[in-house]
Scaffold this motif. Sequence first.
Motif, short mmCIF file in Angstrom:
data_model
loop_
_atom_site.label_atom_id
_atom_site.label_comp_id
_atom_site.label_asym_id
_atom_site.label_seq_id
_atom_site.Cartn_x
_atom_site.Cartn_y
_atom_site.Cartn_z
N SER A 1 0.78 -1.30 -0.11
CA SER A 1 0.35 0.10 0.15
C SER A 1 0.73 1.20 0.15
O SER A 1 0.71 1.98 -0.84
CB SER A 1 -1.04 0.06 1.23
N THR A 2 1.90 1.24 0.95
CA THR A 2 2.50 2.47 0.91
C THR A 2 3.54 2.86 -0.26
O THR A 2 3.68 3.95 -0.71
CB THR A 2 3.37 2.49 2.64
N GLU A 3 4.07 1.57 -0.61
CA GLU A 3 5.01 1.60 -1.90
C GLU A 3 4.19 1.98 -3.17
O GLU A 3 4.80 3.00 -3.94
CB GLU A 3 5.60 0.49 -2.21
N VAL A 4 3.11 1.48 -3.36
CA VAL A 4 2.27 2.01 -4.60
C VAL A 4 1.84 3.72 -4.47
O VAL A 4 2.17 4.12 -5.48
CB VAL A 4 1.07 1.30 -4.69
N VAL A 5 1.33 3.93 -3.35
CA VAL A 5 0.81 5.43 -3.30
C VAL A 5 2.14 6.22 -3.31
O VAL A 5 2.08 7.46 -3.74
CB VAL A 5 0.14 5.46 -1.99
N MET B 1 -1.10 6.42 -8.00
CA MET B 1 -2.20 5.65 -7.61
C MET B 1 -2.93 6.66 -6.51
O MET B 1 -2.42 6.87 -5.66
CB MET B 1 -1.78 4.34 -6.96
N ASP B 2 -4.28 6.51 -6.96
CA ASP B 2 -5.27 7.16 -5.91
C ASP B 2 -5.80 6.27 -4.63
O ASP B 2 -5.58 5.00 -5.09
CB ASP B 2 -6.35 7.86 -6.66
N ILE B 3 -6.18 6.68 -3.73
CA ILE B 3 -6.71 5.60 -2.82
C ILE B 3 -7.82 4.93 -3.31
O ILE B 3 -8.01 3.76 -2.71
CB ILE B 3 -6.94 6.63 -1.64
N SER C 1 -7.79 0.85 -3.00
CA SER C 1 -8.88 0.15 -2.20
C SER C 1 -9.39 -1.11 -2.77
O SER C 1 -9.67 -2.34 -2.50
CB SER C 1 -10.07 1.05 -1.76
N ARG C 2 -9.56 -0.74 -4.36
CA ARG C 2 -10.21 -1.91 -4.94
C ARG C 2 -9.06 -3.10 -5.42
O ARG C 2 -9.46 -4.14 -5.25
CB ARG C 2 -10.44 -1.42 -6.36
N LEU C 3 -7.89 -2.60 -5.41
CA LEU C 3 -6.99 -3.63 -5.82
C LEU C 3 -6.51 -4.42 -4.62
O LEU C 3 -6.14 -5.57 -4.33
CB LEU C 3 -5.42 -3.12 -6.14
N LEU C 4 -6.90 -3.91 -3.22
CA LEU C 4 -6.41 -4.62 -1.91
C LEU C 4 -7.63 -5.32 -1.61
O LEU C 4 -7.69 -6.29 -0.99
CB LEU C 4 -6.17 -3.76 -0.84
N GLY C 5 -8.96 -5.22 -2.25
CA GLY C 5 -10.12 -5.94 -1.80
C GLY C 5 -10.66 -5.42 -0.57
O GLY C 5 -11.53 -6.08 0.01
N HIS C 6 -10.53 -4.10 -0.30
CA HIS C 6 -11.11 -3.43 0.84
C HIS C 6 -12.72 -3.14 0.59
O HIS C 6 -13.01 -2.46 -0.51
CB HIS C 6 -10.51 -2.26 1.41
N ALA C 7 -13.69 -3.51 1.57
CA ALA C 7 -14.93 -2.97 1.50
C ALA C 7 -15.27 -1.55 1.84
O ALA C 7 -16.06 -1.02 1.47
CB ALA C 7 -15.78 -4.10 2.25
N ASP C 8 -14.19 -1.22 2.68
CA ASP C 8 -14.37 0.31 3.38
C ASP C 8 -13.07 0.82 3.17
O ASP C 8 -12.05 0.65 3.43
CB ASP C 8 -14.81 0.01 4.81
N ILE C 9 -13.26 1.91 2.45
CA ILE C 9 -11.94 2.85 2.15
C ILE C 9 -11.21 3.22 3.30
O ILE C 9 -9.94 3.56 3.36
CB ILE C 9 -12.47 4.32 1.29
N LEU D 1 -2.26 3.41 5.00
CA LEU D 1 -1.27 4.73 4.52
C LEU D 1 -0.65 5.50 5.64
O LEU D 1 -0.10 6.36 5.20
CB LEU D 1 -2.13 5.40 3.48
N GLN D 2 -1.15 5.45 6.90
CA GLN D 2 -0.49 6.12 7.93
C GLN D 2 0.85 6.03 8.21
O GLN D 2 1.49 6.69 8.79
CB GLN D 2 -1.50 5.82 9.18
N SER D 3 1.30 4.87 7.77
CA SER D 3 2.91 4.52 7.93
C SER D 3 3.71 5.08 7.16
O SER D 3 4.92 4.74 7.13
CB SER D 3 3.13 2.94 8.02
N LEU D 4 3.22 6.00 6.03
CA LEU D 4 4.07 6.63 5.06
C LEU D 4 5.07 7.58 5.75
O LEU D 4 4.60 8.46 6.70
CB LEU D 4 3.28 7.56 4.15
N THR D 5 6.00 7.44 5.47
CA THR D 5 7.34 7.90 6.16
C THR D 5 7.17 9.51 5.54
O THR D 5 6.83 9.74 4.37
CB THR D 5 8.70 7.53 5.93
N ASP D 6 7.78 10.29 6.42
CA ASP D 6 7.97 11.92 6.08
C ASP D 6 8.57 11.98 4.58
O ASP D 6 8.35 12.68 3.84
CB ASP D 6 8.87 12.73 7.31
N GLU D 7 9.89 11.14 4.75
CA GLU D 7 10.51 11.07 3.30
C GLU D 7 9.81 11.09 2.15
O GLU D 7 9.94 11.71 1.04
CB GLU D 7 11.75 10.33 3.51
N LYS D 8 8.92 9.76 2.18
CA LYS D 8 8.09 9.42 1.06
C LYS D 8 6.96 10.35 0.83
O LYS D 8 6.72 10.89 -0.41
CB LYS D 8 7.59 8.15 1.26
#
Length: 303
Positions: free
Chosen positions: A248-252, A259-261, A265-273, A280-287
Motif C-alpha cells: 500500500s505505502t509503496e504504491v501510493v 495511484m489514488d486511494i 482500495s479496489r486492488l486490495l479488496g477492501h470493502a471500506d476505504i 497509509l498512515q505509516s508513510l514516512t515523512d521522506e516518502k
Amino acid sequence: MFLEDAFEEYKYYCLARNFTDKTMKNKHQEYKQLKKYLTKKRSITKLEQITHHDLKAYVYQKQKSGLQPQSIVSMAKQIIAFFNWCVKEEYLMANPMDKVTLPKVPKKTKQGFTEDEVYRMIRCWSDKSYLEMRGKTMVAMMADLGLRAMEVRGMTVDDIRDTTILIRGKGNKERVVFASHQLKRILVKYERIRKQFLKSKGYDDPHYFLNYKGDPITHATVHNIVKEAADRTGVKDAHPHKFRHFYSTEVVSNTKANMDIYSLSRLLGHADISTTQRYLQSLTDEKLKVKANSSSPLSKFRF
C-alpha cells in the motif's frame, strides 16, 4: 423464539451468503459463548428476553477478563450483525446492541516491511527445488500484489492469466490484480518447476501452491513460509499481512504510478476505504516529501 433456534437459522443465512469457513468458525465461537452467558448467568433462553442491560453485562465481563478493546469490538460486530438480522426478519423490533457502549480502540499505525527487508526475503530462497521456488514465489507475490494469506492459499492454476490474476477475497468476492514483469518472470520459473515436481508425484492438483506431498497448502503454511524467510534474513515481527502494508505505502508513494486511494482500495479488496486509509498512515515523512514535491501545483510553472 428460542435463542438456539435463532442462532441456527442465522447460521444457514450466513452459509447462503457464502461466508468463508474462517468467518463461520468465528461466528460460531462467539454465539456459543454468548448463548452460554445468557442461559447460565442471566437465565435467558428466548430471543425476546434479551435487553441491552444483558449485553452491557456481557461486554463488561469480557473487559474484566482482560480482553483488549480491539478484540471486544470485533466480538461486538458479530453480535451486532446477528441482531441486525433478527430485526430484518422481524423477530425483534430493535437491535439491543444499539444502546451498548463499546470501548474505544487506540489507533495504531500499521507498519509494513521496508524495501530492503522485502528484497532480502525474496532473495533468500533459491530456485534449486520446488519448495524453495515456492517460498520465493509466495513472498514475491504478496509483496507485489498485497495479497492476504487466504488469497494466496486458495489460488488455483486457472486463476493465473497472462498478466492478470483472479483473486477470491473475503466473502468469496472476486477481483482482478495485475502482475508486474518482475513478478511474471518469477511465476514462469515457478510454474516450470511446479510442473516437474508434480510429474514426479504422478498426479496434478488445481491449487497453485502445494505442499511437499503435492496437496493444497494450509493457512499455517503461508505463515510458516514468511517466518522462514524472516529467520533467514533477520527480519523482525514478520507475518503475511505486513506485505499488504508494504504494498500500500509503496504504491501510493510511487510518483510514477500516481495511484489514488480509491484504485488502491479496489486492488486490495477492501470493502471500506477507511481500512485503506489506515494502511497509509505509516508513510514516512521522506516518502511524503517526494510525493508532495512531485505533485506540487507550481511544478509546471517557470518563474
